[in-house]
Enzyme design. Structure first.
Site: not given
Ligand code: GLN
Length: 243
Positions: A94, A128, A193
């Protein structure tokens, strides 16, 4: 045999139990009596990439990524790029995945110039992309990988990169082109993750084998009893197929 793992920014990039992927690799090596060391390298510590065989970079919020930027520039960037070109194995998750690319433009317009080791860039969106998801892994014969994603960034690959696979359920790189993750030399990037390797033991072994074979030539990994891990994988696969 021995594998030296470098965990980059372990105190800063560790969302949703990303460190569990390092523990998983450690355990799978221990169970086979393969020596393993894990060294954390964070802000202010020089990175000597030649000392390591496998690099792990977890995820982080936009804030954490911005905090790291000045430390990442210069010497660490040069070491990471050289290690990638030298065929060292990387697993980047990520925010760590995004940081190997050229830049990230956050949804509120901040421009973060990253290290440009891989031909990809990321654009943040207000909505998101969150949830359990599933994708194929081309080099594992197309078998499914289950994981958890949470990102605002939409990542787009340049022509020199291929994805890890195709999204079966969820968003993946950007929710638009059906691709998940990125592959280049021995670099594995994904939006999935902490549960990635524990729930996908075949992928875990593939990554470990990649690192060991670069060091020792052809390596056969002794089979492990993955009954529990494969049950977790199948449960999530069934759940995602039914949605
Ligand atoms: N900051 C990044 C985003 O929101 C990565 C987030 C994350 O590593 N979960 O895209």
């Amino acid at each position: 045999m021995e594998l030296k793992i470098c965990h980059l920014f372990p105190d800063i990039l560790n969302l949703y139990g990303d460190r569990g992927n390092v523990v998983c690799m450690q355990k799978r090596l221990n169970w086979r009596s393969i020596d393993v060391s894990v060294t954390g390298v964070s802000i202010g510590t020089p990175l000597k990439a030649a000392d390591y065989d496998l690099f792990f970079i977890g995820g982080g919020q936009d804030f954490e990524q911005e905090v790291l930027l000045s430390d990442l520039k210069g010497e660490k960037t040069a070491e990471i790029k050289a290690a990638i070109e030298d065929g060292k194995t990387f697993l980047a998750i990520c925010g760590g995945y995004q940081m190997l690319g050229a830049y990230y433009k956050t949804w509120d317009g901040q421009q973060c110039d990253f290290i440009g080791a891989l031909d990809l860039y990321t654009i943040g969106h207000k909505d998101r992309m969150i949830g359990n998801y599933m994708f194929t892994c081309d080099e594992l014969g197309g078998q499914s990988v289950v994981g958890f994603e949470n990102h605002s960034g939409k990542t787009y690959l340049g022509s020199g990169l291929r994805p890890i696979g195709r999204v079966l359920s969820g968003y993946g790189n950007n929710g638009e082109d059906g691709m998940e993750g990125a592959r280049y030399k021995n670099v594995f990037c994904t939006y999935s993750h902490g549960c990635l390797l524990p729930k996908n033991p075949v992928l875990a072994d593939h990554i470990l084998k990649t690192a060991l074979e670069r060091k020792y030539g052809s390596v056969d990994l002794a089979p492990l009893d993955d009954g529990v891990e494969l049950a977790a994988h199948s449960y999530m696969e069934r759940r995602l197929k039914s949605t």
